[in-house]
Design a protein around this motif. Sequence first.
Motif, PDB file in Angstrom:
ATOM      1  N   HIS A  90      17.378 -23.370  28.656  1.00 43.84           N
ATOM      2  CA  HIS A  90      16.617 -22.105  28.740  1.00 43.84           C
ATOM      3  C   HIS A  90      15.785 -21.899  27.476  1.00 43.84           C
ATOM      4  N   GLY A  91      16.342 -22.239  26.333  1.00 44.55           N
ATOM      5  CA  GLY A  91      15.579 -22.157  25.083  1.00 44.55           C
ATOM      6  C   GLY A  91      14.396 -23.108  25.090  1.00 44.55           C
ATOM      7  N   ALA A 150      12.768 -24.145  27.730  1.00 42.38           N
ATOM      8  CA  ALA A 150      11.778 -23.596  28.656  1.00 42.38           C
ATOM      9  C   ALA A 150      10.994 -22.440  28.027  1.00 42.38           C
ATOM     10  N   ARG A 151      11.652 -21.663  27.175  1.00 42.91           N
ATOM     11  CA  ARG A 151      10.981 -20.531  26.509  1.00 42.91           C
ATOM     12  C   ARG A 151      10.142 -20.956  25.316  1.00 42.91           C
ATOM     13  N   ASP A 181      11.670 -22.091  22.477  1.00 46.80           N
ATOM     14  CA  ASP A 181      12.481 -21.850  21.278  1.00 46.80           C
ATOM     15  C   ASP A 181      12.682 -23.105  20.436  1.00 46.80           C
TER      16      ASP A 181
END
Length: 138
Positions: free
Chosen positions: A116-117, A119-120, A122
């Motif tokens: 998820h990081g 994809a964002r 991060d």
Amino acid sequence: MNIALMSHDHKKELMVQFCTAYCGVLSKHTVCATNTTGRMVAEATGLPVNLFLSHAHGGIEQIGQRIIYNEIDMVLFFNDPRSGELDDSVLSISKLCDKHSVPMATNVATAELLIHGLARGDLDWREVMNPNRIPFAI
């Protein structure tokens, strides 16, 4: 980003399920893996996976060398704590990731946080850290 995949025998199916669930994110990056894990993921997802040797033939050591040369940006190594088979390898890769600031997940919960990081954005600091990196190839 270059993402390395490895898993104990009892966690290979979980790795396949994880990569299937996050195929959309992974498809935007370069994926490499030890041989058996990589073949299973590629067959199930259709993702192009650069294959290293199997664990028994030095694949984990190959990935370790890529970490040392800053060619791996994230490691997903699904560990089976009941198995003593690869414990030294998990420890070795973990130490290399710590030394070279490479994010590593050893279970599906942490892997989800990293994906998820990723994809964002991060983890874009990895790109900033080494902007002149040669594209990954085996």
